[in-house]
Design a protein around this motif. Structure first.
Motif, PDB file in Angstrom:
ATOM      1  N   TYR A 198     -12.655 -94.774 -21.045  1.00  0.00           N
ATOM      2  CA  TYR A 198     -13.503 -93.703 -20.505  1.00  0.00           C
ATOM      3  C   TYR A 198     -14.876 -94.247 -20.113  1.00  0.00           C
ATOM      4  CZ  TYR A 198     -16.502 -89.557 -20.488  1.00  0.00           C
ATOM      5  OH  TYR A 198     -17.418 -88.604 -20.146  1.00  0.00           O
TER       6      TYR A 198
ATOM      7  N   ARG B 189      -7.203 -90.210 -13.683  1.00  0.00           N
ATOM      8  CA  ARG B 189      -6.158 -90.103 -12.681  1.00  0.00           C
ATOM      9  C   ARG B 189      -6.502 -90.964 -11.479  1.00  0.00           C
ATOM     10  NH1 ARG B 189      -5.167 -84.152 -11.206  1.00  0.00           N
ATOM     11  NH2 ARG B 189      -6.768 -84.783  -9.754  1.00  0.00           N
ATOM     12  N   GLY B 190      -5.528 -91.730 -11.028  1.00  0.00           N
ATOM     13  CA  GLY B 190      -5.764 -92.575  -9.857  1.00  0.00           C
ATOM     14  C   GLY B 190      -6.356 -93.935 -10.181  1.00  0.00           C
ATOM     15  N   ARG B 191      -6.646 -94.180 -11.459  1.00  0.00           N
ATOM     16  CA  ARG B 191      -7.152 -95.505 -11.848  1.00  0.00           C
ATOM     17  C   ARG B 191      -5.978 -96.360 -12.314  1.00  0.00           C
ATOM     18  NH1 ARG B 191     -12.631 -96.337 -11.760  1.00  0.00           N
ATOM     19  NH2 ARG B 191     -13.630 -94.455 -10.997  1.00  0.00           N
TER      20      ARG B 191
ATOM     21  N   LYS C 133      -2.314 -85.317 -22.804  1.00  0.00           N
ATOM     22  CA  LYS C 133      -2.579 -85.923 -21.500  1.00  0.00           C
ATOM     23  C   LYS C 133      -3.859 -85.323 -20.945  1.00  0.00           C
ATOM     24  CE  LYS C 133      -0.137 -88.336 -18.269  1.00  0.00           C
ATOM     25  NZ  LYS C 133       0.456 -89.633 -18.533  1.00  0.00           N
ATOM     26  N   LEU C 134      -4.799 -86.171 -20.611  1.00  0.00           N
ATOM     27  CA  LEU C 134      -6.046 -85.725 -20.001  1.00  0.00           C
ATOM     28  C   LEU C 134      -6.099 -86.271 -18.575  1.00  0.00           C
ATOM     29  CD1 LEU C 134      -8.173 -86.641 -23.095  1.00  0.00           C
ATOM     30  CD2 LEU C 134      -7.808 -84.321 -22.265  1.00  0.00           C
ATOM     31  N   PRO C 135      -6.659 -85.533 -17.652  1.00  0.00           N
ATOM     32  CA  PRO C 135      -6.634 -85.982 -16.254  1.00  0.00           C
ATOM     33  C   PRO C 135      -7.750 -86.963 -15.909  1.00  0.00           C
ATOM     34  CG  PRO C 135      -7.662 -83.838 -16.401  1.00  0.00           C
ATOM     35  CD  PRO C 135      -7.284 -84.216 -17.806  1.00  0.00           C
ATOM     36  N   THR C 136      -8.511 -87.380 -16.911  1.00  0.00           N
ATOM     37  CA  THR C 136      -9.789 -88.069 -16.683  1.00  0.00           C
ATOM     38  C   THR C 136      -9.695 -89.310 -15.796  1.00  0.00           C
ATOM     39  OG1 THR C 136     -10.203 -87.344 -18.919  1.00  0.00           O
ATOM     40  CG2 THR C 136     -11.864 -88.746 -17.930  1.00  0.00           C
TER      41      THR C 136
ATOM     42  N   LEU D  24     -16.729 -86.825 -12.302  1.00  0.00           N
ATOM     43  CA  LEU D  24     -17.045 -87.848 -13.305  1.00  0.00           C
ATOM     44  C   LEU D  24     -17.449 -89.168 -12.659  1.00  0.00           C
ATOM     45  CD1 LEU D  24     -14.321 -87.481 -16.074  1.00  0.00           C
ATOM     46  CD2 LEU D  24     -16.786 -87.321 -16.362  1.00  0.00           C
ATOM     47  N   ARG D  25     -16.752 -89.502 -11.580  1.00  0.00           N
ATOM     48  CA  ARG D  25     -16.990 -90.807 -10.959  1.00  0.00           C
ATOM     49  C   ARG D  25     -18.382 -90.926 -10.378  1.00  0.00           C
ATOM     50  NH1 ARG D  25     -11.798 -93.333  -7.924  1.00  0.00           N
ATOM     51  NH2 ARG D  25     -10.253 -92.760  -9.449  1.00  0.00           N
ATOM     52  N   ARG D  26     -18.989 -89.786 -10.069  1.00  0.00           N
ATOM     53  CA  ARG D  26     -20.293 -89.831  -9.402  1.00  0.00           C
ATOM     54  C   ARG D  26     -21.456 -89.932 -10.353  1.00  0.00           C
ATOM     55  NH1 ARG D  26     -19.981 -85.288  -4.817  1.00  0.00           N
ATOM     56  NH2 ARG D  26     -17.957 -85.801  -3.948  1.00  0.00           N
ATOM     57  N   ARG D  27     -21.182 -89.806 -11.633  1.00  0.00           N
ATOM     58  CA  ARG D  27     -22.274 -89.745 -12.604  1.00  0.00           C
ATOM     59  C   ARG D  27     -22.116 -90.844 -13.636  1.00  0.00           C
ATOM     60  NH1 ARG D  27     -23.908 -84.214 -13.502  1.00  0.00           N
ATOM     61  NH2 ARG D  27     -23.356 -82.994 -11.684  1.00  0.00           N
TER      62      ARG D  27
ATOM     63  N   PRO E  99     -21.557 -92.277 -17.366  1.00  0.00           N
ATOM     64  CA  PRO E  99     -20.652 -91.697 -18.357  1.00  0.00           C
ATOM     65  C   PRO E  99     -21.374 -90.665 -19.226  1.00  0.00           C
ATOM     66  CG  PRO E  99     -20.680 -94.103 -18.506  1.00  0.00           C
ATOM     67  CD  PRO E  99     -21.713 -93.714 -17.510  1.00  0.00           C
TER      68      PRO E  99
ATOM     69  N   MET F  36      -4.872 -90.874 -20.758  1.00  0.00           N
ATOM     70  CA  MET F  36      -5.994 -90.533 -19.882  1.00  0.00           C
ATOM     71  C   MET F  36      -5.529 -90.425 -18.428  1.00  0.00           C
ATOM     72  SD  MET F  36      -8.764 -90.638 -21.924  1.00  0.00           S
ATOM     73  CE  MET F  36     -10.292 -91.223 -21.236  1.00  0.00           C
TER      74      MET F  36
ATOM     75  N   ASP G 173      -4.230 -76.942 -20.804  1.00  0.00           N
ATOM     76  CA  ASP G 173      -3.693 -77.951 -21.716  1.00  0.00           C
ATOM     77  C   ASP G 173      -3.721 -77.488 -23.162  1.00  0.00           C
ATOM     78  OD1 ASP G 173      -3.126 -79.613 -19.684  1.00  0.00           O
ATOM     79  OD2 ASP G 173      -4.625 -81.155 -20.156  1.00  0.00           O
TER      80      ASP G 173
ATOM     81  N   LEU H  99     -13.845 -84.080 -19.734  1.00  0.00           N
ATOM     82  CA  LEU H  99     -12.716 -84.926 -19.355  1.00  0.00           C
ATOM     83  C   LEU H  99     -11.948 -84.358 -18.165  1.00  0.00           C
ATOM     84  CD1 LEU H  99     -11.627 -85.590 -23.015  1.00  0.00           C
ATOM     85  CD2 LEU H  99     -12.500 -87.326 -21.450  1.00  0.00           C
ATOM     86  N   TYR H 100     -12.264 -83.126 -17.791  1.00  0.00           N
ATOM     87  CA  TYR H 100     -11.545 -82.474 -16.697  1.00  0.00           C
ATOM     88  C   TYR H 100     -12.402 -82.343 -15.440  1.00  0.00           C
ATOM     89  CZ  TYR H 100      -8.146 -81.287 -20.256  1.00  0.00           C
ATOM     90  OH  TYR H 100      -7.214 -81.374 -21.248  1.00  0.00           O
TER      91      TYR H 100
ATOM     92  N   ALA I 173     -14.442 -94.069 -16.189  1.00  0.00           N
ATOM     93  CA  ALA I 173     -14.572 -92.669 -15.759  1.00  0.00           C
ATOM     94  C   ALA I 173     -15.625 -92.533 -14.676  1.00  0.00           C
ATOM     95  CB  ALA I 173     -14.908 -91.782 -16.943  1.00  0.00           C
ATOM     96  N   SER I 174     -16.645 -93.395 -14.762  1.00  0.00           N
ATOM     97  CA  SER I 174     -17.763 -93.232 -13.850  1.00  0.00           C
ATOM     98  C   SER I 174     -17.930 -94.473 -12.992  1.00  0.00           C
ATOM     99  CB  SER I 174     -19.028 -92.997 -14.676  1.00  0.00           C
ATOM    100  OG  SER I 174     -20.150 -93.220 -13.894  1.00  0.00           O
TER     101      SER I 174
END
Lengths: 200, 310
Positions: free
Chosen positions: B300, B41-43, B36-39, A90-93, A95, B67, A135, A85-86, B304-305
């Motif tokens: 997610y 962010r920006g969405r 809070k998870l950064p997964t 992530l966006r390139r792969r 899920p 998220m 975190d 999750l960090y 996420a992807s």
């Protein structure tokens, strides 16, 4: 991009860098190094916490802890830290499935945390792990143990304990096999057509 | 996964992946000070609600915020919908403004599907948060998550869905998902509150709640949807309660391990006795808690992807 001479197996095959015996000896040596480095000063009163990064870091952390327990008489607590999750890629792969995060009951505050992973490559997994750790609490210090350091860092990250340094080409792939997951212990170097799969 | 519109046709492997993700998220966030998870962010996630809802909207909002997505709530009553703007124009406006995901609740069945077609070009994901009497897939997923947690697995478990099946999108979504995950579903309802074509669904039908209860692993009570009923579907609330309400007497017929679910809001005393809703067998508050984790898992898998397809 460097092109290093490959092993006897040739470009199409794979070369065994570490055998099962080598892996066991390497982990034993790393255990001694951990004891040496964490036995001085305040660390000696509380053992470090070993957090494996799934999937192969988790059994490695457990094995390392077993060895430390065997040599020092105190087995350090272990856990797992999933960093999916960090991740910043992530966006390139497609899920990814999440893996378990399991921290010791006492938490990680004011403890020395040793992150354990199989291969250290770009350093991005470890960056994500540092974010994830923040975190979960505030460790007194964070160290890094990896079975194989294959180079090609993209971030200023360095391991404290390295099982084996393996200079590689980017076109090569390093696979760590562990009995718990793969049925046998070995470290293999493979020639790959595309970008290597390891993301550590 | 690009959209989540229905559980009908949802790949069981994907559904299981969402449930597993929700499990891990729940586990990861347990006992944390900072949830809070950064997964993401920006969405940007927009909830577009044409019907009132507290739990679903808040649940999605919390899920998005945990998220790190930017969540904006738009409700029809306080937007240009009031001035007569169509669903399509509203949605295109939101997509043009930069929404990565639109979570829609609408009184018309099929609204989410239409929205996903209109938003295919901007590439905005659509989540169905309830469309008319059609589907409410995240509710079914959170019900499945709750049942998995209580029962271990859904394989070969017998689940009774009781009450107003005809108007219930929750029931429809649950029927498809539970069947896909290997459970046996029995619908218990008066004949007037069963949908047309019920025989084509992967369920058995019963009108006798007392007879079904001893053999089920879970009983899912439904809300009687007065707002969708235009006609006499049953003689009176009292009679409905006597025939299909989950009373304390009926609860005693259930096996010890059986779980009681209700999607809420509950009509205590009519659909379910207060003592049953508050008993240890009841998983109603767990459903709400799991709702947040399931919706995080859905976001997610959707957002996420960028490499995700279909």
């Amino acid at each position: 991009m460097s092109s290093r001479p490959r092993g006897a197996a040739g470009s199409a095959g794979e070369r065994e860098l570490l055998t099962a015996g080598d892996v066991a000896r390497t982990i034993a040596r790393m255990a001694h190094q951990v004891i040496e480095k964490t036995a001085n000063g305040a660390e000696s009163t509380t053992p470090p916490v070993l957090l494996g990064i799934p999937s192969r870091g988790t059994p490695l952390a457990a094995r390392l802890a077993d060895k430390i327990g065997e040599f020092s008489g105190v087995r350090p607590p272990t856990g797992a830290l999933d960093v999916t999750l960090y991740r910043d890629d992530l966006r390139r792969r497609p899920p990814r499935a999440l893996e378990q995060t399991q921290l010791p009951a006492d938490g990680i505050d004011d403890r020395v945390v040793i992150l354990v992973d199989d291969v250290l490559f770009s350093g991005r997994t470890i960056r994500a792990a540092l974010d994830a750790l923040r975190d979960h609490g505030r460790p007194r210090a964070v160290q890094l143990a990896v079975l194989v350091d294959r180079g090609h860092r993209e971030l200023p990250i360095r391991a404290d304990y390295v099982g084996k340094n393996v200079p590689t080409a980017r076109t090569e792939g390093v696979s760590v096999l562990l009995a718990e997951i793969d049925g046998r212990d070995a470290v293999l170097l493979r020639a790959t057509e595309e970008a290597p799969g390891e993301d550590s | 996964m690009k959209h989540l519109l229905a559980t009908d046709g949802l790949d069981p492997a994907l559904a299981t992946a969402v449930l597993d993700t929700a499990d891990e998220l729940k586990h990861t966030l347990l006992g944390r000070e900072v949830k809070k998870l950064p997964t993401l962010r920006g969405r940007t996630v927009i909830t577009l609600f044409y019907e009132n809802s507290t739990r679903t909207r808040v649940s999605f909002e919390i899920a998005g915020k945990w998220m790190s997505a930017d969540v904006i709530n738009v409700s029809a009553s306080s937007s240009s919908v009031n001035k007569g703007e169509s669903l399509r124009d509203t949605a295109l406006t939101l997509a043009a403004a930069g929404a990565d995901c639109v979570i829609v609740r609408h009184p018309a069945s099929g609204a989410a599907q239409r929205l996903s077609e209109w938003l295919a070009e901007p590439g905005t994901s659509v989540v169905n948060a309830g469309d008319g009497t059609h589907e409410h897939p995240t509710q079914a997923l959170l019900d499945a998550a709750t049942l998995r947690e209580r029962l271990g697995s859904l394989k070969d478990r017998r689940i009774a869905i009781v009450g107003d099946v005809l108007h219930s999108r929750v029931a429809r979504s649950n029927i498809h998902l539970l069947a896909a995950l290997g459970a046996e579903v029995v619908l218990v309802a008066p004949p007037t509150l069963l949908p047309y074509g019920v025989e084509s669904l992967p369920v058995t039908v019963s009108h006798d709640l007392d007879a079904e209860l001893p053999a089920v692993d879970a009983v899912m009570m439904l809300r009687v949807q007065a707002e969708r009923m235009h006609g006499g579907f049953f003689p009176s609330a009292r009679e409905y309660s006597i025939a299909y309400g989950l009373s304390e007497r009926r609860q005693k017929l259930l096996p010890d391990h059986a779980v009681v679910l209700h999607p809420g809001p509950m009509l205590r005393g009519m659909e379910i006795a207060s003592a049953v809703a508050d008993s240890p067998a009841s998983a109603i508050t767990e459903q709400v808690r799991n709702g947040v984790h399931v919706r995080m898992a859905v976001l997610y898998h959707l957002l996420a992807s960028e490499g995700a397809t279909a």
